[in-house]
Design a protein around this motif. Structure first.
Motif, PDB file in Angstrom:
ATOM      1  N   ALA A 127      -8.917   7.494   1.850  1.00 35.21           N
ATOM      2  CA  ALA A 127      -7.638   6.815   2.062  1.00 35.21           C
ATOM      3  C   ALA A 127      -6.873   7.354   3.260  1.00 35.21           C
ATOM      4  N   ASP A 128      -6.830   8.646   3.453  1.00 33.16           N
ATOM      5  CA  ASP A 128      -6.063   9.216   4.559  1.00 33.16           C
ATOM      6  C   ASP A 128      -6.589   8.725   5.903  1.00 33.16           C
ATOM      7  N   GLN A 129      -7.895   8.631   6.024  1.00 35.27           N
ATOM      8  CA  GLN A 129      -8.489   8.135   7.267  1.00 35.27           C
ATOM      9  C   GLN A 129      -8.106   6.679   7.514  1.00 35.27           C
ATOM     10  N   ILE A 130      -8.225   5.847   6.478  1.00 36.56           N
ATOM     11  CA  ILE A 130      -7.903   4.426   6.626  1.00 36.56           C
ATOM     12  C   ILE A 130      -6.421   4.253   6.935  1.00 36.56           C
ATOM     13  N   LYS A 131      -5.571   5.009   6.264  1.00 34.54           N
ATOM     14  CA  LYS A 131      -4.131   4.914   6.520  1.00 34.54           C
ATOM     15  C   LYS A 131      -3.802   5.265   7.971  1.00 34.54           C
ATOM     16  N   SER A 132      -4.461   6.281   8.493  1.00 33.13           N
ATOM     17  CA  SER A 132      -4.160   6.737   9.857  1.00 33.13           C
ATOM     18  C   SER A 132      -4.592   5.734  10.920  1.00 33.13           C
ATOM     19  N   GLN A 133      -5.486   4.827  10.568  1.00 32.79           N
ATOM     20  CA  GLN A 133      -6.048   3.887  11.538  1.00 32.79           C
ATOM     21  C   GLN A 133      -5.308   2.552  11.583  1.00 32.79           C
ATOM     22  N   ASN A 134      -4.380   2.332  10.652  1.00 28.30           N
ATOM     23  CA  ASN A 134      -3.765   1.012  10.524  1.00 28.30           C
ATOM     24  C   ASN A 134      -2.247   1.057  10.586  1.00 28.30           C
ATOM     25  N   LEU A 135      -1.658  -0.083  10.908  1.00 26.52           N
ATOM     26  CA  LEU A 135      -0.211  -0.215  11.005  1.00 26.52           C
ATOM     27  C   LEU A 135       0.447   0.118   9.672  1.00 26.52           C
ATOM     28  N   SER A 136       1.611   0.723   9.732  1.00 25.09           N
ATOM     29  CA  SER A 136       2.276   1.200   8.517  1.00 25.09           C
ATOM     30  C   SER A 136       2.559   0.062   7.538  1.00 25.09           C
ATOM     31  N   GLY A 137       2.963  -1.090   8.057  1.00 26.58           N
ATOM     32  CA  GLY A 137       3.238  -2.221   7.179  1.00 26.58           C
ATOM     33  C   GLY A 137       2.001  -2.691   6.444  1.00 26.58           C
ATOM     34  N   ALA A 138       0.861  -2.701   7.143  1.00 26.30           N
ATOM     35  CA  ALA A 138      -0.395  -3.111   6.522  1.00 26.30           C
ATOM     36  C   ALA A 138      -0.834  -2.102   5.472  1.00 26.30           C
ATOM     37  N   VAL A 139      -0.623  -0.822   5.745  1.00 30.05           N
ATOM     38  CA  VAL A 139      -0.957   0.217   4.781  1.00 30.05           C
ATOM     39  C   VAL A 139      -0.092   0.072   3.535  1.00 30.05           C
ATOM     40  N   GLU A 140       1.194  -0.158   3.733  1.00 32.37           N
ATOM     41  CA  GLU A 140       2.094  -0.348   2.591  1.00 32.37           C
ATOM     42  C   GLU A 140       1.636  -1.526   1.741  1.00 32.37           C
ATOM     43  N   ALA A 141       1.197  -2.599   2.402  1.00 28.39           N
ATOM     44  CA  ALA A 141       0.756  -3.790   1.686  1.00 28.39           C
ATOM     45  C   ALA A 141      -0.505  -3.544   0.880  1.00 28.39           C
ATOM     46  N   ALA A 142      -1.310  -2.544   1.274  1.00 28.13           N
ATOM     47  CA  ALA A 142      -2.573  -2.250   0.597  1.00 28.13           C
ATOM     48  C   ALA A 142      -2.434  -1.157  -0.449  1.00 28.13           C
ATOM     49  N   CYS A 143      -1.207  -0.696  -0.676  1.00 30.79           N
ATOM     50  CA  CYS A 143      -0.963   0.405  -1.609  1.00 30.79           C
ATOM     51  C   CYS A 143      -0.192  -0.052  -2.839  1.00 30.79           C
ATOM     52  N   VAL A 144      -0.445   0.606  -3.944  1.00 33.59           N
ATOM     53  CA  VAL A 144       0.437   0.580  -5.106  1.00 33.59           C
ATOM     54  C   VAL A 144       0.989   1.997  -5.217  1.00 33.59           C
ATOM     55  N   GLY A 145       2.285   2.127  -5.054  1.00 39.22           N
ATOM     56  CA  GLY A 145       2.848   3.455  -4.889  1.00 39.22           C
ATOM     57  C   GLY A 145       2.327   4.023  -3.575  1.00 39.22           C
ATOM     58  N   ASP A 146       1.784   5.210  -3.634  1.00 36.52           N
ATOM     59  CA  ASP A 146       1.208   5.828  -2.437  1.00 36.52           C
ATOM     60  C   ASP A 146      -0.317   5.741  -2.420  1.00 36.52           C
ATOM     61  N   THR A 147      -0.893   5.037  -3.385  1.00 39.71           N
ATOM     62  CA  THR A 147      -2.349   4.988  -3.524  1.00 39.71           C
ATOM     63  C   THR A 147      -2.921   3.753  -2.851  1.00 39.71           C
ATOM     64  N   LEU A 148      -3.860   3.958  -1.951  1.00 39.86           N
ATOM     65  CA  LEU A 148      -4.492   2.876  -1.214  1.00 39.86           C
ATOM     66  C   LEU A 148      -5.629   2.275  -2.045  1.00 39.86           C
TER      67      LEU A 148
END
Length: 420
Positions: A127-148
Motif C-alpha cells: 500500500a505505501d508504494q501504491i500511495k506514493s505513486q498516485n495523486l492524493s485524491g485518488a488514494v483517498e478514493a481507494a481507501c477506507v479509513g487509512d487502508t488502501l
C-alpha cells in the motif's frame, strides 16, 4: 451468494470491514503479503484470469495484457479473458455472486465501501508504494479509513466548463454572470444539466451547507434547507432562479449540449472529459476549457463546487489466483499503462508522474479538471439523494412556475434526501 443476501451482508458487516476481513480473503492477503515482501514469484504454472472492464476499453486492455504476459512469460502460462462489465454496474454484478466474479475488475470509487464491507476486497499488500505513486485524491478514493483496498486508475470523473474561444476570453469564463451576458449579446446558449443532482451539487458545495453519508453507509444527512448561517438554502435557490431567468440559459442533458456546440447554438456548458474529443474536433483552435465559474449568491461570488470521481482496479478476494490477479491489477494501473490509457482513451491518469506528463498537461479538459479539483469532493452519497434534488432543481430551471415558497421546496427536498 445471492444479490439480496450480499447487500444485507454488506450493510451488517460494514463496521467490521473497516478493520479488515477474515475468511478466505485473509488467507489470500497473507499469501500476497509474503510474496510481495520476499519478491519471490509464484511457482510456474498455468494461470487463468478473468478481467472485467468497460466495452470501450477492450482494445486498450488487450494491449496491456500482452505486455503483462511478455513480462512474466518465464513464470507462468497465462490465459487472460476480458469480459464487458461497466464500472458503474460492477458492484451489483459482484454482489450477485462474489465467488463467480472476475479476478480483476474496474469500478467507480463510490462502490468501494460496499465492496469492502462484503469482503470482496482485501487491503493492498504494498500500500505505501501504491500511495506514493498516485495523486492524493485518488488514494483517498481507494481507501477506507487509512487502508488502501484498490489500485487508483483514473482521476477524471468530474465536471468543468467547456467554452468557445471565438466568443469568450479567459476572463469572461470566470463568472456565470459574464457567461450569460456574452451569450445574450450573441443570442447563444450556456448549458448545464439541472435534471441531474450530480451537477446541482455545484451550487451548494461551497456555501457551508452540507450533504453526505451517515455512518450507516446508507442514509444521508443534509442541511441544504438551513435558515441560519452566512448563506441560507433560500439564497442558493434564489441564485439558481436568477440564472434560469436568463434567456441564454439552457437546462439540458449532455447529448443536447454537444449537439448545440456542434451547430454553434451553444457556446459554453458544464460537462466532463467524455466530450473532450468531440468538442475538440468541432471547435478546433476555439476549443477552451476551464474550472467552473463563480456565481452570484447572497450578494457575493461563490465558487461552484463539483463531485470528483475516480476509477479503481480491484482484486477479488475470492480469486483462485489472487497473487497473479494482484500483479495484473497493479500492472493495469501502473504509470506506463495509465499513460497509454490517456493516449488511447483520453482518460486522466491517477498516477502522479503520468498526470504530470507533457501530453496530459497539454490537454485543456484534463487541465480544467485538475484546476477544479481544488473545489471538488468525493461523491459519498446514499441513493435517496438523487430524485429529490433533481425534482427541486428542475423546478428552479423552469422558473418556479407554481410560485411555491422556496423554503417549503427546500424542506421537501431535504426530507427526501434524508429519508431512511
Amino acid at each position: 451468494m445471492s444479490k439480496r443476501f450480499g447487500m444485507f451482508f454488506a450493510t451488517t458487516v460494514l463496521a467490521a470491514a473497516l478493520f479488515g476481513c477474515g475468511g478466505a480473503g485473509e488467507e489470500n492477503k497473507a499469501a500476497n503479503s509474503d510474496i510481495d515482501a520476499e519478491k519471490t514469484p509464484p511457482v510456474s504454472k498455468d494461470v487463468e484470469l478473468v478481467v472485467w472492464g468497460a466495452e470501450e476499453d477492450e482494445a486498450l486492455l488487450q494491449q496491456i495484457f500482452e505486455g503483462f504476459q511478455e513480462e512474466y512469460k518465464e513464470q507462468a502460462n497465462f490465459n487472460i479473458t476480458f469480459a464487458v462489465q461497466s464500472e458503474s454496474g460492477c458492484k451489483d454484478a459482484l454482489m450477485a455472486d462474489l465467488e463467480a466474479g472476475a479476478d480483476v475488475f474496474a469500478f467507480a470509487d463510490d462502490q468501494l465501501n460496499t465492496l469492502v464491507a462484503a469482503g470482496a476486497l482485501e487491503p493492498i499488500a504494498n500500500a505505501d508504494q501504491i500511495k506514493s505513486q498516485n495523486l492524493s485524491g485518488a488514494v483517498e478514493a481507494a481507501c477506507v479509513g487509512d487502508t488502501l483496498y484498490a489500485y487508483p486508475l483514473t482521476a477524471d470523473n468530474g465536471y468543468f466548463l467547456y467554452y468557445n474561444k471565438h466568443y469568450f476570453n479567459p476572463e469572461d469564463v470566470n463568472t456565470f454572470d459574464r457567461l450569460l451576458q456574452v451569450a445574450e449579446e450573441n443570442e447563444k446558449k450556456v448549458t448545464m444539466d439541472w435534471s441531474s443532482a450530480w451537477y446541482v451539487y455545484a451550487f451548494f458545495g461551497n456555501t457551508g451547507l452540507e450533504v453526505g453519508l451517515n455512518d450507516d453507509g446508507i442514509t444521508n444527512y443534509c442541511t441544504w434547507n438551513a435558515t441560519d448561517g452566512d448563506i441560507k438554502g433560500v439564497d442558493v435557490a434564489n441564485a439558481m432562479l436568477s440564472i434560469s431567468r436568463s434567456p441564454s440559459f439552457l437546462n439540458t442533458q449532455d447529448s443536447d449540449f454537444l449537439a448545440g456546440i456542434q451547430d454553434d447554438s451553444v457556446i459554453a456548458g458544464v460537462s466532463g472529459v467524455w466530450n473532450a474529443v468531440a468538442i475538440k474536433e468541432t471547435l478546433g483552435a476555439n476549443y477552451g476549457a476551464a474550472k467552473l465559474p463563480t456565481y452570484t449568491c447572497a450578494n457575493r461570488q461563490i465558487q461552484m463546487a463539483s463531485f470528483s470521481g475516480y476509477k479503481l482496479i480491484g482484486v477479488n478476494a475470492y480469486s483462485k489466483q489472487y497473487e497473479w490477479a494482484s500483479r495484473l491489477a497493479e500492472w493495469i494501473s501502473n504509470e506506463q499503462n495509465q499513460q497509454l490509457r490517456f493516449e488511447m482513451r483520453g482518460q486522466g491518469p491517477a498516477n502522479t508522474n503520468a498526470a504530470a506528463s507533457a501530453s496530459v498537461q497539454n490537454s485543456p479538459a484534463i487541465t480544467a479538471l485538475i484546476d477544479q479539483s481544488e473545489f471538488s469532493c468525493l461523491q459519498r452519497i446514499g441513493g435517496n439523494f438523487w430524485d429529490p434534488v433533481s425534482a427541486f432543481a428542475t423546478n428552479m430551471a423552469n422558473g418556479n412556475p407554481g410560485g411555491k415558497r422556496l423554503q417549503e421546496q427546500l424542506d421537501t427536498m431535504v426530507e427526501g434526501i434524508t429519508a431512511p
